[in-house]
Design a protein around this motif. Sequence first.
Motif, PDB file in Angstrom:
ATOM      1  N   ALA A  30     -11.535  44.445  24.006  1.00  0.00           N
ATOM      2  CA  ALA A  30     -12.280  45.520  23.568  1.00  0.00           C
ATOM      3  C   ALA A  30     -11.851  46.575  22.234  1.00  0.00           C
ATOM      4  CB  ALA A  30     -12.480  46.785  24.788  1.00  0.00           C
ATOM      5  N   VAL A  31     -10.657  46.325  22.191  1.00  0.00           N
ATOM      6  CA  VAL A  31     -10.065  46.957  20.857  1.00  0.00           C
ATOM      7  C   VAL A  31     -10.257  46.219  19.636  1.00  0.00           C
ATOM      8  CG1 VAL A  31      -8.027  47.727  19.765  1.00  0.00           C
ATOM      9  CG2 VAL A  31      -8.065  48.415  22.213  1.00  0.00           C
ATOM     10  N   ASP A  32     -10.096  44.876  19.909  1.00  0.00           N
ATOM     11  CA  ASP A  32     -10.213  43.790  18.893  1.00  0.00           C
ATOM     12  C   ASP A  32     -11.682  44.007  18.467  1.00  0.00           C
ATOM     13  OD1 ASP A  32      -7.613  43.110  18.635  1.00  0.00           O
ATOM     14  OD2 ASP A  32      -8.166  41.388  20.034  1.00  0.00           O
ATOM     15  N   HIS A  33     -12.779  44.166  19.386  1.00  0.00           N
ATOM     16  CA  HIS A  33     -14.075  44.165  19.045  1.00  0.00           C
ATOM     17  C   HIS A  33     -14.572  45.511  18.214  1.00  0.00           C
ATOM     18  CE1 HIS A  33     -18.577  44.310  19.479  1.00  0.00           C
ATOM     19  NE2 HIS A  33     -18.488  42.895  19.692  1.00  0.00           N
ATOM     20  N   ALA A  34     -13.941  46.599  18.685  1.00  0.00           N
ATOM     21  CA  ALA A  34     -14.217  47.826  17.799  1.00  0.00           C
ATOM     22  C   ALA A  34     -13.518  47.882  16.659  1.00  0.00           C
ATOM     23  CB  ALA A  34     -13.239  49.023  18.837  1.00  0.00           C
ATOM     24  N   LEU A  35     -12.449  47.238  16.481  1.00  0.00           N
ATOM     25  CA  LEU A  35     -11.772  47.250  15.108  1.00  0.00           C
ATOM     26  C   LEU A  35     -12.419  46.245  14.188  1.00  0.00           C
ATOM     27  CD1 LEU A  35      -8.014  46.913  16.010  1.00  0.00           C
ATOM     28  CD2 LEU A  35      -9.296  49.061  15.176  1.00  0.00           C
ATOM     29  N   ASN A  36     -13.165  45.380  14.623  1.00  0.00           N
ATOM     30  CA  ASN A  36     -14.262  44.267  13.644  1.00  0.00           C
ATOM     31  C   ASN A  36     -15.348  44.777  13.693  1.00  0.00           C
ATOM     32  OD1 ASN A  36     -12.192  42.312  13.317  1.00  0.00           O
ATOM     33  ND2 ASN A  36     -12.441  41.523  15.386  1.00  0.00           N
ATOM     34  N   HIS A  37     -15.950  45.873  14.037  1.00  0.00           N
ATOM     35  CA  HIS A  37     -17.430  46.453  14.233  1.00  0.00           C
ATOM     36  C   HIS A  37     -17.485  47.812  13.887  1.00  0.00           C
ATOM     37  CE1 HIS A  37     -17.615  42.531  16.508  1.00  0.00           C
ATOM     38  NE2 HIS A  37     -18.705  42.375  16.023  1.00  0.00           N
ATOM     39  N   ASN A  38     -16.541  48.304  13.236  1.00  0.00           N
ATOM     40  CA  ASN A  38     -16.541  49.856  12.952  1.00  0.00           C
ATOM     41  C   ASN A  38     -16.714  50.189  11.467  1.00  0.00           C
ATOM     42  OD1 ASN A  38     -15.826  52.572  12.736  1.00  0.00           O
ATOM     43  ND2 ASN A  38     -15.487  52.779  14.576  1.00  0.00           N
ATOM     44  N   PRO A  39     -17.980  50.690  11.208  1.00  0.00           N
ATOM     45  CA  PRO A  39     -17.886  50.955   9.784  1.00  0.00           C
ATOM     46  C   PRO A  39     -16.846  51.865   9.031  1.00  0.00           C
ATOM     47  CG  PRO A  39     -19.629  52.002  10.898  1.00  0.00           C
ATOM     48  CD  PRO A  39     -19.090  51.367  11.799  1.00  0.00           C
ATOM     49  N   GLN A  40     -16.288  52.431   9.733  1.00  0.00           N
ATOM     50  CA  GLN A  40     -15.219  53.438   9.072  1.00  0.00           C
ATOM     51  C   GLN A  40     -13.986  52.648   8.387  1.00  0.00           C
ATOM     52  OE1 GLN A  40     -13.749  56.590  11.582  1.00  0.00           O
ATOM     53  NE2 GLN A  40     -15.287  56.309  12.941  1.00  0.00           N
ATOM     54  N   LEU A  41     -13.850  51.229   9.049  1.00  0.00           N
ATOM     55  CA  LEU A  41     -12.703  50.574   8.449  1.00  0.00           C
ATOM     56  C   LEU A  41     -13.321  49.823   7.226  1.00  0.00           C
ATOM     57  CD1 LEU A  41     -11.271  48.979  11.788  1.00  0.00           C
ATOM     58  CD2 LEU A  41     -10.254  50.499  10.164  1.00  0.00           C
ATOM     59  N   ASP A  42     -14.513  49.552   7.257  1.00  0.00           N
ATOM     60  CA  ASP A  42     -15.304  48.871   5.950  1.00  0.00           C
ATOM     61  C   ASP A  42     -15.058  49.874   4.828  1.00  0.00           C
ATOM     62  OD1 ASP A  42     -16.009  46.740   7.420  1.00  0.00           O
ATOM     63  OD2 ASP A  42     -17.895  47.510   7.795  1.00  0.00           O
ATOM     64  N   ALA A  43     -15.214  51.065   5.039  1.00  0.00           N
ATOM     65  CA  ALA A  43     -15.142  52.293   4.179  1.00  0.00           C
ATOM     66  C   ALA A  43     -13.556  52.547   3.801  1.00  0.00           C
ATOM     67  CB  ALA A  43     -15.741  53.498   4.742  1.00  0.00           C
ATOM     68  N   SER A  44     -12.854  52.506   4.802  1.00  0.00           N
ATOM     69  CA  SER A  44     -11.399  52.418   4.202  1.00  0.00           C
ATOM     70  C   SER A  44     -10.627  51.208   3.546  1.00  0.00           C
ATOM     71  CB  SER A  44     -10.716  53.029   5.555  1.00  0.00           C
ATOM     72  OG  SER A  44     -10.459  51.881   6.462  1.00  0.00           O
ATOM     73  N   GLN A  45     -11.293  50.226   3.792  1.00  0.00           N
ATOM     74  CA  GLN A  45     -10.959  48.970   3.387  1.00  0.00           C
ATOM     75  C   GLN A  45     -11.287  48.974   1.786  1.00  0.00           C
ATOM     76  OE1 GLN A  45      -8.775  46.370   4.486  1.00  0.00           O
ATOM     77  NE2 GLN A  45      -8.926  46.244   2.244  1.00  0.00           N
ATOM     78  N   ALA A  46     -12.810  49.448   1.551  1.00  0.00           N
ATOM     79  CA  ALA A  46     -13.247  49.751   0.370  1.00  0.00           C
ATOM     80  C   ALA A  46     -12.429  50.473  -0.535  1.00  0.00           C
ATOM     81  CB  ALA A  46     -14.571  50.091   0.161  1.00  0.00           C
ATOM     82  N   SER A  47     -11.662  51.564   0.038  1.00  0.00           N
ATOM     83  CA  SER A  47     -10.950  52.654  -0.837  1.00  0.00           C
ATOM     84  C   SER A  47      -9.878  51.973  -1.269  1.00  0.00           C
ATOM     85  CB  SER A  47     -10.551  53.788   0.101  1.00  0.00           C
ATOM     86  OG  SER A  47     -11.651  54.469   0.662  1.00  0.00           O
ATOM     87  N   ILE A  48      -9.054  51.155  -0.078  1.00  0.00           N
ATOM     88  CA  ILE A  48      -7.905  50.184  -0.805  1.00  0.00           C
ATOM     89  C   ILE A  48      -8.422  49.298  -1.850  1.00  0.00           C
ATOM     90  CG2 ILE A  48      -6.287  48.333  -0.015  1.00  0.00           C
ATOM     91  CD1 ILE A  48      -6.509  49.272   2.708  1.00  0.00           C
ATOM     92  N   SER A  49      -9.204  48.593  -1.935  1.00  0.00           N
ATOM     93  CA  SER A  49      -9.859  47.885  -2.783  1.00  0.00           C
ATOM     94  C   SER A  49     -10.051  48.597  -4.357  1.00  0.00           C
ATOM     95  CB  SER A  49     -11.070  47.073  -2.802  1.00  0.00           C
ATOM     96  OG  SER A  49     -10.988  46.074  -1.345  1.00  0.00           O
ATOM     97  N   ALA A  50     -10.535  49.869  -4.232  1.00  0.00           N
ATOM     98  CA  ALA A  50     -10.899  50.507  -5.307  1.00  0.00           C
ATOM     99  C   ALA A  50      -9.465  51.083  -5.693  1.00  0.00           C
ATOM    100  CB  ALA A  50     -11.773  51.640  -5.097  1.00  0.00           C
ATOM    101  N   ALA A  51      -8.481  51.411  -5.003  1.00  0.00           N
ATOM    102  CA  ALA A  51      -7.270  51.813  -5.563  1.00  0.00           C
ATOM    103  C   ALA A  51      -6.424  50.798  -6.203  1.00  0.00           C
ATOM    104  CB  ALA A  51      -6.252  52.467  -4.337  1.00  0.00           C
ATOM    105  N   GLU A  52      -6.595  49.542  -5.802  1.00  0.00           N
ATOM    106  CA  GLU A  52      -5.930  48.254  -6.332  1.00  0.00           C
ATOM    107  C   GLU A  52      -6.662  48.168  -7.824  1.00  0.00           C
ATOM    108  OE1 GLU A  52      -6.477  45.353  -3.573  1.00  0.00           O
ATOM    109  OE2 GLU A  52      -4.807  45.699  -2.347  1.00  0.00           O
ATOM    110  N   GLU A  53      -7.959  48.502  -7.873  1.00  0.00           N
ATOM    111  CA  GLU A  53      -8.583  48.119  -9.445  1.00  0.00           C
ATOM    112  C   GLU A  53      -7.955  49.050 -10.272  1.00  0.00           C
ATOM    113  OE1 GLU A  53      -9.960  45.690 -10.422  1.00  0.00           O
ATOM    114  OE2 GLU A  53     -10.236  44.781  -8.299  1.00  0.00           O
TER     115      GLU A  53
END
Length: 462
Positions: A30-53
């Motif tokens: 259930a935790v794995d499913h939540a981590l793979n389907h939560n848009p908040q993580l997409d947003a925070s991952q995009a923040s990492i990508s922007a910071a790397e750029e």
Amino acid sequence: MRHGMRAVAAAAALALAPPAGAAFFDREEAVDHALNHNPQLDASQASISAAEEDLEAARSGGSAQVELTASGSASNNPLDAFSHKLQAGNIEADMTSQPPDLGDFDPDELNNPDPSFLTSTGVEVRYPLYTGGRVSAGIDGAESAREAAEFGHLRTREVIAYQTRRAYLAVQAAERGLAIAEDAVAAAREHAETTRRLVRDGRIVESDQLTAEVNLNEMEAKRDQAAERVHRARNQLRRVMGLDRNESLEVAELPSMDETPELAELATLQTEALDHRRDLRSLRAQKAAQMAQKDMEEAAYGPQFNLVASGNTYGEGSAYDNTAWRAMAQVSYQLWDGGTASSKAAAARERAERVRAEIASREQEIRSEVRQAVDAIEMARTRLENSRGTVDRARENVAQVERRYGQGRTMLIDLLQAEGRLVKARNEVLGARQALQAGRLDLATAQGRLLEEDSSDSRGMR
């Protein structure tokens, strides 16, 4: 009427039961499913990508800059026309002839030139030898910003995992509570049927039958309430897992997990939480980024050293006639910019101060969260210890009262009260177990260790 109510209750219970073929999730699935389907993580991952750029952009500030230019111009201005010929290498004159041929130096030619056309292509390379610390400060700030984004992403993952585990626990407890309520309904239904039979045989008074039926109605109402709690808990779990509201799911039974390792001292737990919490580390990195931004703005008032080299090709008309190059060292020092850089530095300093205050506030919150989790665990342990033997005693009491009732030595109400105490004892044990497991989740999350291999083996336990 009574049969109709039972039919409605049975239909509700059947609707809430997981259908055949319902997807089964254990807790970690259930935790794995939540981590793979939560848009908040997409947003925070995009923040990492922007910071790397941003970090790559900051690093490029210390690299050579290459610029390619191409231009064309036309003019009959005397200065421009002569300059075009000079740059193209097309100045002509014959001072050895008699009389001398002034050519392009003829006053009339200089003062009244024909329209001149010049084309030019060039390459310039600029290398910053020293920028007053601006480049290095920019890199430091970008690295800190990336670190803040990474820690923020990890904390978001942990919060989502916590929400999922708590929701999963709520479903497990609600389903266990529903099972207890179903047992109570089954016992009440048996008493109602028995009393109806005994009234027909004339062996008991009708008031006992009415008491049994009222008790059955009460147990059915409590069962319906328990079923509604299951319904709400499942919907909450679906939400945090990213499942559709109508998607069926099945969870594992609530484990006992009555034993919890001894906790370390509160001060130790709080210190470890302050060292490990990723949201706090993210704030610390944000503060470092703001201080680096301040240094970068202040560097604008320092000396700037650059090496510049360029090469150009010029031509009058359509042909390229001349090539020239230039190399120079450049030193610049900004004396006054209207206070722009100093204002930006002050703003960065104030933002760093704001983050410092947020860090202090978050540290207080973390200490409080750890303390509340420890208190909840200790209270749940006490509840569990006090209620652990109550269920066995309540069952024995029901058996004794049932025997006496069968012998005509006690009243039905005494039996119903004994069964009610058994249901209450079972629910108390269930509540204590749920509170204990919830407290453990709260402590692991407060310490920032929920996603470790086994939070019960964290340094908060010994």
